[in-house]
Design an enzyme around this catalytic site. Structure first.
Site, PDB file in Angstrom:
ATOM      1  N   LYS A  45      13.992 -30.886  15.679  1.00  0.00           N
ATOM      2  CA  LYS A  45      14.118 -32.343  15.771  1.00  0.00           C
ATOM      3  C   LYS A  45      14.665 -32.919  14.467  1.00  0.00           C
ATOM      4  O   LYS A  45      14.381 -32.427  13.378  1.00  0.00           O
ATOM      5  CB  LYS A  45      12.748 -32.940  16.079  1.00  0.00           C
ATOM      6  N   LYS A  50      14.531 -29.209   8.526  1.00  0.00           N
ATOM      7  CA  LYS A  50      15.369 -28.006   8.714  1.00  0.00           C
ATOM      8  C   LYS A  50      16.090 -27.615   7.424  1.00  0.00           C
ATOM      9  O   LYS A  50      16.190 -26.424   7.096  1.00  0.00           O
ATOM     10  CB  LYS A  50      16.405 -28.246   9.817  1.00  0.00           C
ATOM     11  N   LYS A  76      26.319 -35.461   7.267  1.00  0.00           N
ATOM     12  CA  LYS A  76      25.671 -35.987   6.055  1.00  0.00           C
ATOM     13  C   LYS A  76      25.843 -35.037   4.877  1.00  0.00           C
ATOM     14  O   LYS A  76      25.571 -35.407   3.742  1.00  0.00           O
ATOM     15  CB  LYS A  76      24.175 -36.219   6.300  1.00  0.00           C
ATOM     16  N   ASP A 163      18.718 -32.820  17.329  1.00  0.00           N
ATOM     17  CA  ASP A 163      18.527 -32.269  18.663  1.00  0.00           C
ATOM     18  C   ASP A 163      19.855 -31.789  19.229  1.00  0.00           C
ATOM     19  O   ASP A 163      20.911 -32.360  18.974  1.00  0.00           O
ATOM     20  CB  ASP A 163      17.941 -33.336  19.598  1.00  0.00           C
TER      21      ASP A 163
END
Length: 303
Positions: A45, A50, A76, A163
């Site tokens: 998510k 991560k 990003k 996701d």
């Protein structure tokens, strides 16, 4: 009277479905495959940690003497900044500077060395609302292959944004040996994990990728994660608690391996080293089965 001509039906041809066939996916050509290295794709998510997980796992592999390449797959381009101490330009950024003539690029234009020798690439992504992330992943792997940058690599980690909602975001699964899912012990994270498991299942029909396990992150407990895993055939392979040192490491633009020797920090470092050793030795593929959205909605939580 003219005799009727009888035509026998032609035998039915059964063929294997190509990636994306029979759905709204667009079939992606992600370019050449990665050979030799062990390849892991990290999913979870949005905001679950991560990049923190990927970067510290990369360092853990490097501490074990492995040559590591981390590929950030997010516009990003913030996957590797704790390793390199700055936001690096993306592959798409540097390709744009040479009008997408890839032959004009040198490795130092898009590959940067980070903490403890971890090599870092920010694949990036197309501008918001345009293009496809799958193309970006394919171009990145193609560049790395053309410059022979994968030949001396032991481990490749793809850090993938948020996701999985389309084939483009799932493109790293076409290169990975094992997919790892990062989740917290809450409804939204596990709900998203369930959909990611479904995406990995879909890719596993046509590619070598298999589920490698679940990483519990930012969680004091793991009861809901473990209950979901038991119901779907998954296993937890690591647990990282919600420590303030982790938050501070991001603010300091540093990995956890640079955050001192306090007992709680050492404990997390040791867990990353254990996870890296386990993954490199090889984890058995998990035959996880995702739930339907309504089923997991009813399954999670308590009265």
């Amino acid at each position: 009277m003219t005799a009727l001509k009888t035509t026998l039906p032609l035998p039915r041809t059964v063929h294997r479905r190509e990636d994306g066939e029979g759905s709204v996916q667009v079939k992606m050509n992600t370019g050449p495959k990665i050979d030799g290295a062990k390849v892991f794709a990290i999913y979870g998510k949005g905001g679950i940690g991560k990049s923190t997980t990927s970067s510290n796992l990369s360092v853990a592999f490097s501490k074990l003497g492995k040559r590591v390449l981390q590929i950030g797959c997010d516009p990003k381009h913030d996957s590797t900044f704790t390793l390199t101490k700055r936001l690096q330009p993306t592959v798409i950024d540097v390709l744009e500077t040479v009008d997408f003539h890839a032959e004009e690029l040198q490795p130092e234009d898009f590959v940067f060395e980070g903490y403890n020798g971890v090599m870092c690439v920010e694949a990036g992504g197309p501008p918001a609302g345009t293009g496809c992330g799958g193309y970006v992943v394919g171009q990145t792997v193609k560049l790395l292959k053309e410059h022979h940058l994968l030949e001396d690599t032991d481990v490749v980690i793809f850090d993938v944004l948020g996701d999985v909602v389309c084939g483009g975001f799932a493109a790293p699964l076409q290169h990975a040996d094992r997919a790892l899912v990062v989740t917290a012990n809450d409804f939204d994270s596990i709900f998203a994990m369930n959909r990611i498991v479904a995406a990995i299942q879909a890719k596993a029909k046509n590619y070598d990728v298999r589920l490698g396990g679940v990483i519990a992150n930012r969680s004091a407990g793991t009861d809901e994660i473990d209950r979901f895993n038991a119901a779907t055939g998954l296993q937890r392979v690591a647990h990282f608690p919600d420590l303030d040192a982790i938050r501070k490491s991001r603010l300091k633009k540093a990995t956890l391996f640079e955050m001192g020797d306090e007992p709680e920090v050492k404990s997390v470092q040791e867990e990353y080293l254990r996870l890296a050793a386990t993954l490199y030795a090889g984890v058995e593929p998990m035959d996880g089965k995702s739930m339907k959205d309504r089923d997991i909605f009813d399954f999670l939580g308590f009265e």
